[in-house]
Design a protein around this motif. Structure first.
Motif, PDB file in Angstrom:
ATOM      1  N   ARG A 147      30.022 -38.423  -2.227  1.00  0.00           N
ATOM      2  CA  ARG A 147      30.141 -36.980  -2.386  1.00  0.00           C
ATOM      3  C   ARG A 147      29.685 -36.549  -3.783  1.00  0.00           C
ATOM      4  O   ARG A 147      30.140 -37.088  -4.774  1.00  0.00           O
ATOM      5  CB  ARG A 147      31.583 -36.526  -2.157  1.00  0.00           C
ATOM      6  N   ASN A 148      28.830 -35.564  -3.806  1.00  0.00           N
ATOM      7  CA  ASN A 148      28.375 -34.966  -5.064  1.00  0.00           C
ATOM      8  C   ASN A 148      29.392 -33.899  -5.465  1.00  0.00           C
ATOM      9  O   ASN A 148      29.733 -33.023  -4.653  1.00  0.00           O
ATOM     10  CB  ASN A 148      26.996 -34.348  -4.855  1.00  0.00           C
TER      11      ASN A 148
ATOM     12  N   SER B 169      23.398 -35.140 -17.137  1.00  0.00           N
ATOM     13  CA  SER B 169      23.097 -36.160 -16.131  1.00  0.00           C
ATOM     14  C   SER B 169      23.278 -37.573 -16.685  1.00  0.00           C
ATOM     15  O   SER B 169      23.298 -38.530 -15.928  1.00  0.00           O
ATOM     16  CB  SER B 169      21.650 -35.975 -15.635  1.00  0.00           C
TER      17      SER B 169
ATOM     18  N   ASP C 225      20.632 -31.719  -5.138  1.00  0.00           N
ATOM     19  CA  ASP C 225      21.209 -31.920  -6.463  1.00  0.00           C
ATOM     20  C   ASP C 225      21.013 -30.704  -7.355  1.00  0.00           C
ATOM     21  O   ASP C 225      21.377 -30.717  -8.521  1.00  0.00           O
ATOM     22  CB  ASP C 225      20.625 -33.158  -7.143  1.00  0.00           C
TER      23      ASP C 225
END
Length: 703
Positions: free
Chosen positions: A37-38, A95, A224
């Protein structure tokens, strides 16, 4: 509300419920919650689901349900904002390490406080806690605070996203901006006037339902969302400004409410006066350079490791230096570029004078003008040249030992605003220095500021050195043009002197001859006219006076032939047709005469010199040939039409160069064929100047 308004409101929230419920189903079917899961996907799913729940609860409230349904609707509204906060903060995380940039580390705590305030505000009203103040007012302020922070976060995302990710996030930003701005307008108006606008409230649901289309578009582009995000100091400054302005308006709204509440009959008038005065103060602060400088220093000092965003500073510095419209403005642009880096309101530039070993003020911006000079070998200039340090005058006054044995000139002490002295060095040489005025706010001149100013000073010095080199090159070119024109004049004077010398030589033998006397007067008159034209040419430039007109080449050739005959030489002339070209008659005659004279000089009296005039391929063609000494192929190709190149012992090599340049100006050509000891053929091709002898009306009448 009337029945129509209630119906419109209910339809709007029904649209919200259906649209966002469909959005939730689509996210579920596309696997937004599948492992792994993002975090951004989880928050997005929660935000969409809570918005759908909020829409259905608001629809139920319109049916006259009990009060706790209204409370659930308010909590659902706060919940959806909380999920959007989490979603946007997740997008802002790095990131690389999964953490927020240093300048945004405080935003999650602020979001938690605003969410907590939004949850507590309805319970304060429900429990009737009088000590907290007007419960309805607190509820409106909390509702207004939610979209303010949401807009700050959204601005951070859109300003700092990379170019390749902006395409992905643009529909999302537009959709969220539409919902947040609408809520901000609704609740800010309610805070000011202590009531919700029923007309605006009735379309709230419809507006939120329309925004779902943009959110849906964003989810189809990239899961994303954005690859990476970096918070710049510029964006942090704007966000801090927006946040300060929002907090200020919230505070003024609260003050306005209490003024109206306790003001009695004058309450409304006092409230309007307070709000208007507060807006004026906000405008004054917005345009205040000192306030912006203090806020920028505060942001850079407390939220970033380095004070400056070097990319932004360098782009701004280069743009300022490149925006000058003339070399005379370059000095002031250098001062402004350096001053803007440190929030300085002014400064002055001192540069070395040409031909004098002193520095004088050549430009200033919001700084007093001074006529004092500084010797190039003075302690100040020597210190700047050798060390390359930026001199902090405030530090020098309190701790001068840091600068060794440096002594400052009296004129620098007399400038009350003087703060920093920045050296401008190029190629190891001090070409100038800049004195900056004291900044609008307190700035610690540490190693970072010194390094930035020294590097910027070298860049500015290279601009100034280039400007001076360009000016010197222009002067050299002007002298070169003047020297070239002088060579032409000297060449023409040589021809005039030759004519007058020949006349004086013959005067001893023919002075009593009436024809010779007449010819002598004509020669003197022509020589005088030619010298007048040379004087005019020297004064006005290399271009001959007057405009190009039609010139009869046959008449010129006849005059040249007559002059040759008087000198005892024969020119064989063949005129096939009357030919007219465009140009200056006197100059064309001089050029053709020069070629003819060269042919005579290269040919023995027993040889031939001829001239033919005709038309060829739409051009006037003049062929001048001789059986003289000729020239080599190498000389014709490499040296003939270059200045100061000649085969004559007493020649200057200017005539052929001048002829070539002028014929090219007219749009013509000069062709040369020559061989040693066989002779030369020079062909002049000139544009035709057609003269129509008959009117077009006569031609039409004849037909």
């Amino acid at each position: 509300m009337d029945s129509q308004t209630v119906t419109l409101t209910a339809l709007g929230y029904a649209l919200v419920g259906m649209a966002y419920t469909a959005f939730v189903l689509r996210l579920w079917l596309t696997g937004y919650l599948r492992a792994p899961r993002n975090p951004s996907a989880v928050y997005l799913f929660g935000a969409v689901a809570s918005t759908a729940l909020w829409g259905w609860l608001e629809l139920v409230v319109r049916d006259g349900r009990p009060l706790y349904w209204l409370l659930l609707g308010i909590l659902a509204d706060v919940l959806r904002y909380g999920c959007w906060y989490g979603f946007m903060l997740t997008l802002c995380r790095s990131s690389r390490n999964g953490k927020l940039p240093q300048g945004m580390a405080w935003l999650p705590w602020l979001a938690v406080c605003i969410i907590a305030f939004g949850v507590l505000a309805p319970f304060i009203g429900l429990l009737n806690i009088v000590a907290a103040g007007d419960a309805e007012r607190l509820l409106l302020i909390s509702a207004m605070a939610l979209p303010v922070l949401a807009m700050v976060l959204l601005e951070q995302i859109y300003r700092n996203v990379t170019e390749d990710s902006r395409w992905n996030v643009k529909p999302l930003s537009l959709g969220l901006a539409g919902t947040f701005l609408f809520d901000l307008y609704l609740y800010s108006q309610a805070v000011l006037f202590k009531r919700l606008d029923s007309d605006v409230l009735s379309i709230r649901g419809a507006v939120h339902a329309l925004m779902v289309l943009l959110l849906l578009l964003s989810t189809t582009r990239r899961n994303d969302w954005i690859a990476s995000i970096r918070v710049s100091q510029k964006a942090a400054f704007h966000s801090a400004t927006l946040l300060v302005a929002g907090a200020y308006l919230l505070f003024i709204s609260a003050v306005g409410y209490y003024v109206r509440y306790f003001g009695g009959e004058w309450g409304r008038a006092l409230q309007v006066g307070v709000v208007f005065s507060a807006l004026i103060v906000l405008m004054v602060l917005a345009v205040s350079g000192s306030f912006r400088a203090k806020l920028r220093v505060l942001v850079g000092k407390h939220f970033f490791r380095y004070r400056y965003d070097y990319r932004e500073e360098w782009l701004k510095f280069t743009q300022t230096l490149s925006s000058n419209h003339s070399p005379q403005d370059m000095g002031q642009q250098v001062v402004r570029a350096l001053a803007d880096m440190l929030e300085s309101p002014g400064g002055g530039l001192w540069m070395k004078s040409t031909g004098e070993p002193v520095f004088r003020q050549t430009a200033h911006w919001n700084l007093v003008t001074t006529l004092d000079k500084e010797d190039a070998d003075s302690p100040l200039c020597q210190f700047l040249a050798v060390s390359g340090w930026v001199i902090n005058l405030e530090e020098f006054r309190s701790y001068s030992k840091r600068y060794g044995d440096l002594t400052l000139p009296l004129w620098l002490h007399s400038i009350a605003q003087a703060w920093l002295v920045v050296p401008l060095t190029s190629g190891g040489e001090l070409i100038g220095f800049v004195v900056l005025a004291r900044a609008r706010t307190t700035i610690d001149v540490n190693w970072e500021v010194n390094d930035l100013l020294k590097t910027a000073g070298r860049q500015a010095a290279s601009y100034l050195a280039q400007m001076r080199a360009t000016e010197a090159l222009l002067e050299v070119r002007k002298f070169d043009a003047f020297n070239r024109m002088s060579a032409f004049v000297v060449h023409d004077l040589k021809n005039i002197v030759t004519q007058l010398s020949l006349m004086l030589k013959n005067a001893k033998r023919l002075h009593a001859n009436p024809e010779f006397q007449q010819d002598m007067l004509m020669t003197v008159e022509n020589s005088l006219d030619r010298m007048r034209q040379l004087m005019l040419q020297l004064r006005e430039g290399a271009t001959p006076p007057g405009t190009a007109v039609g010139v009869d080449l046959g008449a010129i050739i006849q005059r040249i032939s007559a002059v040759a005959a008087k000198r005892g030489r024969q020119l064989e002339v063949t005129l096939v047709d009357k030919v007219i070209t465009r140009g200056h008659e006197e100059r064309l005659e001089r050029i053709i005469g020069h070629v003819v004279q060269n042919a005579f000089d290269a040919t023995d009296p027993s040889g031939r010199v001829w001239l033919t005039l005709d038309r060829a391929s739409g051009q006037a063609r003049i062929e001048i040939g001789d059986t003289g000494h000729g020239m080599s192929e190498e000389f014709v190709q490499e040296r003939l039409f270059k200045p100061f190149q000649t085969t004559k012992q007493a020649g200057m090599g200017i005539g052929a160069y001048e002829s070539f340049q002028y014929v090219q100006e007219l749009g013509g050509k000069i062709l040369v064929k020559s061989a040693l000891n066989k002779g030369t053929l020079v062909t002049l091709l000139l544009p035709l100047f057609e003269v129509q002898q008959e009117s077009d009306l006569n031609v039409l009448g004849a037909s």
